[in-house]
Scaffold this motif. Structure first.
Motif, mmCIF file in Angstrom:
data_model
loop_
_atom_site.group_PDB
_atom_site.id
_atom_site.type_symbol
_atom_site.label_atom_id
_atom_site.label_comp_id
_atom_site.label_asym_id
_atom_site.label_seq_id
_atom_site.Cartn_x
_atom_site.Cartn_y
_atom_site.Cartn_z
ATOM 1 N N PRO A 13 12.927 6.742 60.803
ATOM 2 C CA PRO A 13 14.496 8.230 60.276
ATOM 3 C C PRO A 13 14.892 7.790 59.482
ATOM 4 C CG PRO A 13 15.025 6.953 62.177
ATOM 5 C CD PRO A 13 13.792 5.734 62.011
ATOM 6 N N ILE A 14 14.883 9.298 58.389
ATOM 7 C CA ILE A 14 15.343 9.587 57.268
ATOM 8 C C ILE A 14 16.476 8.969 57.269
ATOM 9 C CG2 ILE A 14 16.084 10.895 55.009
ATOM 10 C CD1 ILE A 14 13.396 12.030 55.805
ATOM 11 N N TYR A 44 14.773 10.124 49.357
ATOM 12 C CA TYR A 44 15.054 11.468 49.606
ATOM 13 C C TYR A 44 16.008 11.563 48.725
ATOM 14 C CZ TYR A 44 11.558 10.334 52.985
ATOM 15 O OH TYR A 44 10.539 10.737 54.119
ATOM 16 N N ASN A 45 16.575 12.952 48.323
ATOM 17 C CA ASN A 45 17.901 13.475 47.668
ATOM 18 C C ASN A 45 18.150 14.253 48.383
ATOM 19 O OD1 ASN A 45 16.801 15.782 48.218
ATOM 20 N ND2 ASN A 45 15.741 16.028 45.802
ATOM 21 N N LYS A 55 14.354 16.532 50.561
ATOM 22 C CA LYS A 55 12.931 17.045 49.971
ATOM 23 C C LYS A 55 12.687 14.886 48.835
ATOM 24 C CE LYS A 55 12.227 20.976 49.279
ATOM 25 N NZ LYS A 55 10.618 21.314 48.350
ATOM 26 N N ARG A 56 11.459 14.489 48.994
ATOM 27 C CA ARG A 56 11.242 13.277 48.787
ATOM 28 C C ARG A 56 10.819 13.572 47.387
ATOM 29 N NH1 ARG A 56 5.891 9.487 50.842
ATOM 30 N NH2 ARG A 56 5.253 11.044 49.393
ATOM 31 N N ASN A 57 11.918 12.184 46.249
ATOM 32 C CA ASN A 57 11.574 12.242 45.132
ATOM 33 C C ASN A 57 11.086 11.354 44.490
ATOM 34 O OD1 ASN A 57 13.966 10.615 45.007
ATOM 35 N ND2 ASN A 57 15.472 12.002 44.339
ATOM 36 N N THR A 90 21.975 5.952 50.062
ATOM 37 C CA THR A 90 20.315 6.764 48.913
ATOM 38 C C THR A 90 19.588 6.837 50.342
ATOM 39 O OG1 THR A 90 20.410 5.319 47.206
ATOM 40 C CG2 THR A 90 18.404 6.584 47.839
ATOM 41 N N LEU A 91 19.569 7.696 50.480
ATOM 42 C CA LEU A 91 18.863 9.123 51.499
ATOM 43 C C LEU A 91 17.319 7.882 51.370
ATOM 44 C CD1 LEU A 91 18.859 12.413 51.981
ATOM 45 C CD2 LEU A 91 19.819 10.648 53.312
ATOM 46 N N HIS A 92 16.650 7.431 52.746
ATOM 47 C CA HIS A 92 15.540 6.883 52.369
ATOM 48 C C HIS A 92 14.868 7.203 53.696
ATOM 49 C CE1 HIS A 92 17.746 3.488 53.660
ATOM 50 N NE2 HIS A 92 17.194 2.614 54.188
ATOM 51 N N SER A 93 13.704 5.951 53.792
ATOM 52 C CA SER A 93 12.242 5.816 55.166
ATOM 53 C C SER A 93 11.665 4.906 54.856
ATOM 54 C CB SER A 93 11.907 7.606 55.642
ATOM 55 O OG SER A 93 10.503 7.379 54.572
#
Length: 86
Positions: free
Chosen positions: A2-3, A25-26, A30-32, A51-54
């Motif tokens: 999960p994010i 993700y921002n 939204k994936r950047n 930092t948002l990540h998956s």
């Protein structure tokens, strides 16, 4: 995965076999950025705290390590934001 994010810890991924995709993700989820880890290209990647990540395994199996400082529960643990890989 999960994010999610880790509010107090940096995280390192190192691929040993196979391939994984790390998505960053921002704040609007939204994936950047997309990072591919495998034995042919990049093998290690650092994710800064907050930092948002998956993470997604790209082939039938992958062996990788995930390192971060403890403790591994309570404050400083990951916070889940989304349901699944974006």
């Amino acid at each position: 995965s999960p994010i999610h994010y880790h509010p107090k810890k940096d995280e390192y991924y190192m691929i040993l076999s196979g391939e994984i995709e790390i998505s960053i993700y921002n704040k609007k989820i939204k994936r950047n950025k997309k990072i591919i880890l495998n034995n042919k290209q990049k093998k290690v990647f650092k994710i800064e705290r907050n930092t948002l990540h998956s993470i997604k395994v790209k082939n039938s199996k992958a062996i990788f390590t995930e390192q971060r400082a403890g403790p591994f529960s309570g404050k400083g643990s990951g916070r889940i934001i989304g349901d699944s890989f974006g």
